[in-house]
Design a protein around this motif. Structure first.
Motif, PDB file in Angstrom:
ATOM      1  N   LEU A  63       1.135  -1.220   0.173  1.00  0.00           N
ATOM      2  CA  LEU A  63      -0.223  -0.201  -0.045  1.00  0.00           C
ATOM      3  C   LEU A  63       0.837   1.600  -0.107  1.00  0.00           C
ATOM      4  O   LEU A  63       0.515   2.357  -0.332  1.00  0.00           O
ATOM      5  CB  LEU A  63      -0.859  -0.150   1.085  1.00  0.00           C
ATOM      6  CG  LEU A  63      -2.007   0.964   1.201  1.00  0.00           C
ATOM      7  CD1 LEU A  63      -3.050   1.033   0.368  1.00  0.00           C
ATOM      8  CD2 LEU A  63      -2.920   1.053   3.157  1.00  0.00           C
ATOM      9  N   GLY A  64       1.559   1.110   0.558  1.00  0.00           N
ATOM     10  CA  GLY A  64       2.719   2.310   0.663  1.00  0.00           C
ATOM     11  C   GLY A  64       3.104   2.354   1.867  1.00  0.00           C
ATOM     12  O   GLY A  64       3.117   4.366   2.082  1.00  0.00           O
ATOM     13  N   VAL A  65       2.759   2.526   2.760  1.00  0.00           N
ATOM     14  CA  VAL A  65       2.370   3.381   4.318  1.00  0.00           C
ATOM     15  C   VAL A  65       4.404   3.142   4.994  1.00  0.00           C
ATOM     16  O   VAL A  65       4.615   2.251   4.768  1.00  0.00           O
ATOM     17  CB  VAL A  65       1.605   3.279   5.012  1.00  0.00           C
ATOM     18  CG1 VAL A  65       0.562   3.195   5.113  1.00  0.00           C
ATOM     19  CG2 VAL A  65       1.458   1.902   5.970  1.00  0.00           C
ATOM     20  N   ASP A  66       4.232   4.177   5.896  1.00  0.00           N
ATOM     21  CA  ASP A  66       5.202   3.858   6.426  1.00  0.00           C
ATOM     22  C   ASP A  66       6.175   3.495   7.549  1.00  0.00           C
ATOM     23  O   ASP A  66       6.567   3.176   8.215  1.00  0.00           O
ATOM     24  CB  ASP A  66       6.081   5.608   6.130  1.00  0.00           C
ATOM     25  CG  ASP A  66       6.170   6.368   5.223  1.00  0.00           C
ATOM     26  OD1 ASP A  66       6.961   5.913   4.335  1.00  0.00           O
ATOM     27  OD2 ASP A  66       5.362   7.019   4.688  1.00  0.00           O
ATOM     28  N   ALA A  67       4.738   3.300   7.818  1.00  0.00           N
ATOM     29  CA  ALA A  67       4.474   2.717  10.404  1.00  0.00           C
ATOM     30  C   ALA A  67       3.222   2.367  10.318  1.00  0.00           C
ATOM     31  O   ALA A  67       2.099   2.547   9.761  1.00  0.00           O
ATOM     32  CB  ALA A  67       5.049   4.367  10.670  1.00  0.00           C
ATOM     33  N   GLU A 410      -9.949   1.857   5.948  1.00  0.00           N
ATOM     34  CA  GLU A 410      -9.990   3.468   5.542  1.00  0.00           C
ATOM     35  C   GLU A 410      -9.667   2.753   3.827  1.00  0.00           C
ATOM     36  O   GLU A 410     -10.182   3.507   3.182  1.00  0.00           O
ATOM     37  CB  GLU A 410      -8.554   4.495   6.061  1.00  0.00           C
ATOM     38  CG  GLU A 410     -10.103   5.835   5.952  1.00  0.00           C
ATOM     39  CD  GLU A 410      -9.131   6.059   6.405  1.00  0.00           C
ATOM     40  OE1 GLU A 410      -8.355   5.970   7.475  1.00  0.00           O
ATOM     41  OE2 GLU A 410      -9.536   7.703   6.507  1.00  0.00           O
ATOM     42  N   GLU A 411      -8.653   2.327   3.728  1.00  0.00           N
ATOM     43  CA  GLU A 411      -7.870   2.102   1.892  1.00  0.00           C
ATOM     44  C   GLU A 411      -8.927   1.165   1.711  1.00  0.00           C
ATOM     45  O   GLU A 411      -8.699   1.233   0.539  1.00  0.00           O
ATOM     46  CB  GLU A 411      -7.031   1.089   2.354  1.00  0.00           C
ATOM     47  CG  GLU A 411      -6.743  -0.358   2.206  1.00  0.00           C
ATOM     48  CD  GLU A 411      -6.379  -0.813   4.097  1.00  0.00           C
ATOM     49  OE1 GLU A 411      -7.373   0.214   4.752  1.00  0.00           O
ATOM     50  OE2 GLU A 411      -5.950  -1.803   4.265  1.00  0.00           O
ATOM     51  N   LYS A 481      -8.229  -5.134  -5.038  1.00  0.00           N
ATOM     52  CA  LYS A 481      -6.703  -5.133  -5.349  1.00  0.00           C
ATOM     53  C   LYS A 481      -6.641  -5.032  -6.889  1.00  0.00           C
ATOM     54  O   LYS A 481      -7.145  -6.438  -7.643  1.00  0.00           O
ATOM     55  CB  LYS A 481      -5.904  -6.335  -5.301  1.00  0.00           C
ATOM     56  CG  LYS A 481      -5.355  -5.627  -3.929  1.00  0.00           C
ATOM     57  CD  LYS A 481      -4.693  -7.022  -3.111  1.00  0.00           C
ATOM     58  CE  LYS A 481      -5.036  -6.030  -0.901  1.00  0.00           C
ATOM     59  NZ  LYS A 481      -3.588  -6.949  -0.191  1.00  0.00           N
ATOM     60  N   GLY A 482      -5.820  -4.980  -8.060  1.00  0.00           N
ATOM     61  CA  GLY A 482      -5.446  -4.231  -9.499  1.00  0.00           C
ATOM     62  C   GLY A 482      -6.811  -3.994 -10.396  1.00  0.00           C
ATOM     63  O   GLY A 482      -7.178  -3.523 -11.325  1.00  0.00           O
ATOM     64  N   LEU A 490      -7.012   3.422  -5.389  1.00  0.00           N
ATOM     65  CA  LEU A 490      -7.204   4.813  -4.871  1.00  0.00           C
ATOM     66  C   LEU A 490      -5.647   5.841  -4.138  1.00  0.00           C
ATOM     67  O   LEU A 490      -5.100   6.518  -4.377  1.00  0.00           O
ATOM     68  CB  LEU A 490      -8.212   5.945  -4.953  1.00  0.00           C
ATOM     69  CG  LEU A 490      -7.992   7.223  -4.520  1.00  0.00           C
ATOM     70  CD1 LEU A 490      -8.222   8.167  -6.281  1.00  0.00           C
ATOM     71  CD2 LEU A 490      -9.282   7.727  -4.052  1.00  0.00           C
ATOM     72  N   VAL A 491      -6.205   4.874  -2.834  1.00  0.00           N
ATOM     73  CA  VAL A 491      -5.039   4.722  -1.687  1.00  0.00           C
ATOM     74  C   VAL A 491      -3.402   5.022  -2.043  1.00  0.00           C
ATOM     75  O   VAL A 491      -2.779   5.331  -1.745  1.00  0.00           O
ATOM     76  CB  VAL A 491      -5.376   4.679  -0.731  1.00  0.00           C
ATOM     77  CG1 VAL A 491      -4.198   4.914   0.196  1.00  0.00           C
ATOM     78  CG2 VAL A 491      -6.469   4.737   0.040  1.00  0.00           C
ATOM     79  N   ARG A 492      -3.057   3.757  -2.808  1.00  0.00           N
ATOM     80  CA  ARG A 492      -2.050   3.496  -3.283  1.00  0.00           C
ATOM     81  C   ARG A 492      -1.310   3.796  -3.999  1.00  0.00           C
ATOM     82  O   ARG A 492      -0.658   4.512  -4.260  1.00  0.00           O
ATOM     83  CB  ARG A 492      -1.921   1.927  -3.702  1.00  0.00           C
ATOM     84  CG  ARG A 492      -1.014   1.475  -4.116  1.00  0.00           C
ATOM     85  CD  ARG A 492      -1.325  -0.108  -4.133  1.00  0.00           C
ATOM     86  NE  ARG A 492      -0.656   0.058  -5.103  1.00  0.00           N
ATOM     87  CZ  ARG A 492      -0.172  -1.124  -5.942  1.00  0.00           C
ATOM     88  NH1 ARG A 492       1.409  -1.294  -5.215  1.00  0.00           N
ATOM     89  NH2 ARG A 492      -0.170  -1.410  -7.115  1.00  0.00           N
TER      90      ARG A 492
END
Ligand code: NOJ
Length: 581
Positions: A63-67, A410-411, A481-482, A490-492
């Motif tokens: 997804l690309g989050v940091d923590a 939320e994603e 996904k996809g 959208l979130v990604r």
């Protein structure tokens, strides 16, 4: 026709926020909140657990989050979803073991994710050994003094020491029976009666929490989200106070407005965080403290993140701001200015485990802080409107400079469960208000991972500790996904663009004076990205020749911003322009 050059010309030269050059990973981080009991279940008992989380960390890395921030996973009788902690140095057996936690941290590390844990210092569970010791010891003893015990008032001390109420409803004091069987003293609990408040005037309490900090820092956590950070110090005169502050609103009644509640945001609370900051600093500059503090306004909040205190504080003012262009602009601006003034990054949050999920909250007629839970008998949200706004809200939030918080699900654009049967409700708020307030269970439903599996793939057996609504089928992770039109993608995409354009550490400037009806439009730039959010009822044409990066309505082939939609775009550089302008 409005063009990109109109946007450039209308961009104010006064930046509301300048690009943030200060070091610190958290300053622009996207932090994902995991509510462990509802994220993923590995052993089939229907309750999410630590191995379940570890097994799905790659979802979050992708997804690309940091923590990640984990809500409490400690041993607890679960009278308040784990915020009643019986042992601060261990894991609830149903959720795993300390080795599972070590494995989770190690896997997160491999994936480049930091792990933040929840610290609950305002109160313990009544199952904590200290509380048992307090009950066994006589009034006035050091054991009792770790909590806030007082004699009652009235004949035989049968009335509470003062009129303070519980945030969850009902009285804030409970009377005990002394060891000899006689009716005894009263103890304070600002939340449920199973959550006795600690006495932060007691040195042993302070020392214990320093030790707990070290325990988790030594295990490799990146920091702590500090529960009820504004509540630890009480006015020691314990004056009468009948104001009622709910958790999801900093509002007091008109009668109490502007008056300092004796149990919240007392100036001396800040000393505690200065000592904690020193402890964290011993572990290097990367460990962080995050305040959960429902305080009066952004100025009060900024005091928690002065350079020698915490690193971040949740921006609940943003969360409770009504879905209106003017109100949001004001809220964003004030937050940035107040937080800038102390050199701290702003945070942005729209959902968490205490509030109605944004995808439902924003679909209610009054789109402010929303109710504390939604029950079957309450007015129901417009799901389609709510989701459209939630998607636009995400693009708004993720385009703002600072750090952003995402709440699990939320994603996927998950809605609140709005018709949970009463007998399933577990939030103490429901019982303590005699069912008047539905409470927070509806935002804590086990996540849907697979549309075709029992329990939507939450657990291998299909068991789920709270029932899932049918609407989850179409929103399960595997269906999204996809699929480029999904909220997940959208979130990604938003997180990728946010990273590529360094929006988290960027600058904010309002774009004013575009020749369109602006009353319902929020337009700003962050670095080179132009953000347009339409909070009105009519579509607004996109300035011609803007290059669309992302649109909450889906697709990038858009020429307008629809009602309750947001668009990220860039002004093409002249060289990219085919010489037409
Ligand atoms: C805030 C937490 O977020 C909430 O879930 C909890 O009930 C209260 N603090 C009391 O710990």
């Amino acid at each position: 026709m409005v063009t990109a050059s109109h946007v450039a010309a209308a961009t104010t030269t006064t930046l509301v926020h300048r690009a943030d050059q200060a070091p610190g990973w958290w300053r622009d981080a996207v932090i994902y909140q995991i509510y462990p009991r509802s994220f993923a279940d590995s052993d089939g008992d229907g309750v999410g657990d630590l191995p379940g989380i570890t097994g799905r960390l790659d979802h979050l890395a992708r997804l690309g989050v940091d923590a990640v921030w984990l809500s409490p996973f400690y041993p607890s009788p679960q009278h308040d979803g784990g915020y009643d902690v019986a042992d601060y140095r261990s894991v609830h057996p149903q959720l795993g073991t300390l080795s599972d936690m070590d494995a989770l941290i190690a896997r997160a590390d491999q994936l480049g994710l930091r792990v933040i844990v929840d610290l609950v210092p305002n109160h313990t569970s009544d199952a904590h050994p200290w509380f048992a010791e307090a009950l066994a010891a006589p009034p006035g003893s050091p054991e009792r003094d770790r909590y806030i015990f007082r004699d009652g008032t009235g004949p035989d001390g049968a009335e509470p020491p003062n009129n303070w109420g519980s945030v969850f409803g009902g009285p804030g004091w409970t009377r005990i029976t002394e060891a000899d069987g006689s009716p005894g003293q009263w103890y304070l609990h600002l939340f449920d009666s199973h959550q006795p408040d600690l006495n932060w005037e007691h040195e042993e309490v302070r020392g214990e929490f320093i030790d707990v900090l070290r325990f988790w820092l030594d295990r490799g956590v990146a920091g702590f989200r500090v529960d009820v950070a504004h509540g630890l110090i009480k006015d020691q005169s314990f004056p009468e106070w009948d104001g009622h502050r709910t958790m999801i609103s900093a509002e007091e009644s008109a009668e109490h407005a502007g008056k300092q509640a004796p149990m919240w945001d007392q100036p001396r609370v800040h000393e505690i965080y200065r000592t904690w900051r020193e402890v964290l600093a011993e572990y290097g500059p990367e460990r962080v403290l995050i305040a959960e503090a429902w305080v009066e306004d952004d100025r009060a909040l900024a005091r928690y993140v002065r350079p020698d205190e915490m690193h971040q504080a949740f921006n609940f003012q943003f969360l409770i701001t009504p879905w209106r262009a003017g109100a949001l602009r004001q809220s964003i601006q004030t937050s940035l200015l107040e937080l800038d003034a102390v050199g701290a990054p702003c945070t942005w949050v729209l959902s968490n485990h205490d509030v109605v999920r944004a995808a439902s909250r924003l679909g209610l007629p009054i789109t402010g802080k929303g109710p504390n839970g939604i029950g079957a008998g309450d007015p129901q949200p417009d799901g389609e409107l709510g989701l459209r706004r939630a998607r636009a809200g995400l693009l708004l939030m993720l385009a703002l400079p600072g750090s952003a918080y995402l709440y699990q699900g939320e994603e996927f654009g998950l809605p609140e469960h709005t018709d949970l049967p009463d007998e399933m409700r577990q939030d103490p708020t429901f019982a303590r208000t005699d069912g008047q307030v539905a409470g927070r269970d509806g935002c804590r439903i086990p996540l849907p991972w697979r549309s075709d599996a029992p329990g939507y793939g939450f657990s291998p057996t299909g068991a789920t500790w709270l029932p899932q609504p049918d609407s989850f089928a179409a929103l399960a992770a595997d269906t999204q996904k996809g699929d480029p039109s999904s909220t997940y993608e959208l979130v990604r995409a938003a997180l990728r663009i946010r990273r590529d354009w360094r929006l988290g550490s960027g600058s904010l400037a309002w774009v004013d004076g575009l020749p369109v009806n602006e009353r319902d439009l929020l337009v700003f730039t962050n670095r080179e990205v132009v953000v347009l959010v339409n909070l009105g009822e009519r579509a607004v044409p996109l300035p011609a020749d803007l290059e669309v990066l992302l649109a909450s309505g889906g697709g990038d082939d858009v020429d307008h911003v629809g009602p309750d939609e947001a668009v990220w775009a860039v002004i093409p550089r002249p060289a990219d322009d085919d010489g037409q302008h």
